[in-house]
Write an enzyme that holds these catalytic residues in place. Structure first.
Site, PDB file in Angstrom:
ATOM      1  N   GLN A  25      62.441 -39.931 137.015  1.00 35.26           N
ATOM      2  CA  GLN A  25      62.559 -38.471 137.080  1.00 35.26           C
ATOM      3  C   GLN A  25      63.462 -38.072 138.240  1.00 35.26           C
ATOM      4  OE1 GLN A  25      62.800 -35.118 136.840  1.00 35.26           O
ATOM      5  NE2 GLN A  25      60.704 -34.843 136.090  1.00 35.26           N
ATOM      6  N   ARG A  27      64.080 -35.038 139.372  1.00 38.06           N
ATOM      7  CA  ARG A  27      63.590 -33.894 140.141  1.00 38.06           C
ATOM      8  C   ARG A  27      62.578 -34.377 141.173  1.00 38.06           C
ATOM      9  NH1 ARG A  27      63.764 -28.590 138.832  1.00 38.06           N
ATOM     10  NH2 ARG A  27      64.330 -29.111 136.683  1.00 38.06           N
ATOM     11  N   SER A  41      53.624 -17.781 132.086  1.00 40.98           N
ATOM     12  CA  SER A  41      54.366 -17.642 130.829  1.00 40.98           C
ATOM     13  C   SER A  41      53.672 -18.408 129.705  1.00 40.98           C
ATOM     14  CB  SER A  41      55.797 -18.145 131.019  1.00 40.98           C
ATOM     15  OG  SER A  41      56.502 -18.139 129.793  1.00 40.98           O
ATOM     16  N   GLU A  67      57.951 -32.656 133.040  1.00 38.93           N
ATOM     17  CA  GLU A  67      56.920 -32.774 134.078  1.00 38.93           C
ATOM     18  C   GLU A  67      56.462 -31.407 134.578  1.00 38.93           C
ATOM     19  OE1 GLU A  67      56.073 -34.997 138.357  1.00 38.93           O
ATOM     20  OE2 GLU A  67      57.779 -35.623 137.114  1.00 38.93           O
ATOM     21  N   ARG A  68      57.385 -30.440 134.670  1.00 37.92           N
ATOM     22  CA  ARG A  68      56.985 -29.093 135.110  1.00 37.92           C
ATOM     23  C   ARG A  68      56.006 -28.475 134.109  1.00 37.92           C
ATOM     24  NH1 ARG A  68      60.294 -25.237 134.988  1.00 37.92           N
ATOM     25  NH2 ARG A  68      59.479 -24.005 136.712  1.00 37.92           N
ATOM     26  N   ARG A  69      56.259 -28.682 132.814  1.00 36.08           N
ATOM     27  CA  ARG A  69      55.359 -28.132 131.797  1.00 36.08           C
ATOM     28  C   ARG A  69      53.969 -28.773 131.892  1.00 36.08           C
ATOM     29  NH1 ARG A  69      59.425 -29.395 127.147  1.00 36.08           N
ATOM     30  NH2 ARG A  69      60.646 -30.168 128.911  1.00 36.08           N
ATOM     31  N   GLU A 100      68.346 -34.645 130.359  1.00 40.34           N
ATOM     32  CA  GLU A 100      67.571 -33.419 130.168  1.00 40.34           C
ATOM     33  C   GLU A 100      67.569 -32.566 131.422  1.00 40.34           C
ATOM     34  OE1 GLU A 100      63.938 -30.858 129.907  1.00 40.34           O
ATOM     35  OE2 GLU A 100      64.352 -32.428 131.367  1.00 40.34           O
ATOM     36  N   ARG A 104      69.702 -28.666 133.063  1.00 45.61           N
ATOM     37  CA  ARG A 104      68.977 -27.519 133.615  1.00 45.61           C
ATOM     38  C   ARG A 104      69.654 -27.046 134.897  1.00 45.61           C
ATOM     39  NH1 ARG A 104      63.904 -26.532 131.743  1.00 45.61           N
ATOM     40  NH2 ARG A 104      63.148 -27.960 130.138  1.00 45.61           N
TER      41      ARG A 104
END
Length: 273
Positions: A25, A27, A41, A67-69, A100, A104
């Site tokens: 990952q 991020r 949201s 991972e954020r989701r 991916e 972003r």
């Protein structure tokens, strides 16, 4: 890269406690405020895009993207999450995760660069091969990697102030960390655009060039200079000038007297004292 069996994707509802993070990952930071907004949201609209995972053993899955989701769903107390299960290798998973995230806009330039660097180092591929796999021009990829040469202190200020990749490339022109750190503080304080930052750094470089001290030639052997004078006197004599030179050693210094007539052929009226 040709990905194996990616057409067999399936959507499942998977337990969140069976999903492991992806070690590739890119991020490295997850802002709390941003995660809270995403969670709100999801609470209102539901999860619009499933996460992507790969099978990593019996009852285990590894995240490819999302991972954020996952984190946002955990904040909401969810136990399961919709997931697309891809049949892919670890290397394919690493590439997909990086692609991916590169797509972003909220992934900062240093996370991008570090992700690419890890991909190259872990899989032992060249920059050219990495660029091909990621769909980037090789020069674009090389410019991203160059940002990792900036000191951590400069990187942190750039992260905090959301500076662009071109800000970092301009800072790389400065000679050392002190100069880069001072410059990035000014850029942040004045909220400079990329163009303004580039002009500012060019001005700094021009000032440094003007202040560069002239290197002085120091000779510890006086004979070098005396030989130069002797050669000059000989050159004048060979040219027809009746030049006279007298040298006297005065202990702490050498006294040298040279008489040069103003007109060719004219001889001095008297010897030098």
């Amino acid at each position: 890269m040709a990905f194996a069996n990616l057409g067999k994707d399936r959507v499942r509802s998977l337990p969140l406690n069976q999903i492991m993070v992806n070690p590739a990952q890119p991020r490295t930071r997850f802002e709390e405020d941003s995660l809270q907004q995403l969670a709100q949201s999801i609470a209102v609209n539901g999860l619009l895009q499933p996460v992507t995972v790969r099978e990593a053993g019996p009852g285990k899955y590894q995240l490819v993207a999302g991972e954020r989701r996952c984190r946002a769903c955990l904040l909401l107390g969810h136990t399961h999450i919709p997931a697309i299960v891809k049949s892919c290798t670890m290397q394919e998973s690493a590439v997909l995760a990086l692609i991916e995230n590169l797509q972003r806009q909220d992934l900062d330039v240093f996370d991008q660069a570090e992700g690419i660097s890890r991909l190259i180092g872990y899989w032992g591929i060249t920059q050219e091969e990495a660029a091909s796999k990621l769909g980037l021009a090789q020069s674009t990829l090389a410019n991203k990697l160059r940002l990792l040469r900036l000191p951590a202190s400069v990187q942190e200020l750039m992260r905090q102030n959301g500076l662009a990749e071109r800000h970092g490339r301009a800072l790389l022109k400065l000679p050392d960390e002190a100069a880069q750190l001072a410059a990035v503080k000014t850029i942040c304080k004045k909220s400079m655009t990329v163009s303004q930052a580039e002009q500012y750094i060019e001005t700094l470089l021009a000032r440094q060039k003007m202040k560069k001290p002239t290197r002085l030639f120091i000779c510890k052997d006086i004979r070098l200079f005396m030989n130069t004078i002797d050669k000059a006197v000989k050159t004048m004599a060979d040219a027809g000038l009746a030049v006279q030179s007298v040298r006297e050693d005065q202990g702490e210094f050498i006294e040298l007297t040279i008489r040069i007539p103003k007109e060719p052929g004219q001889r001095p009226t008297a010897k030098p004292a």
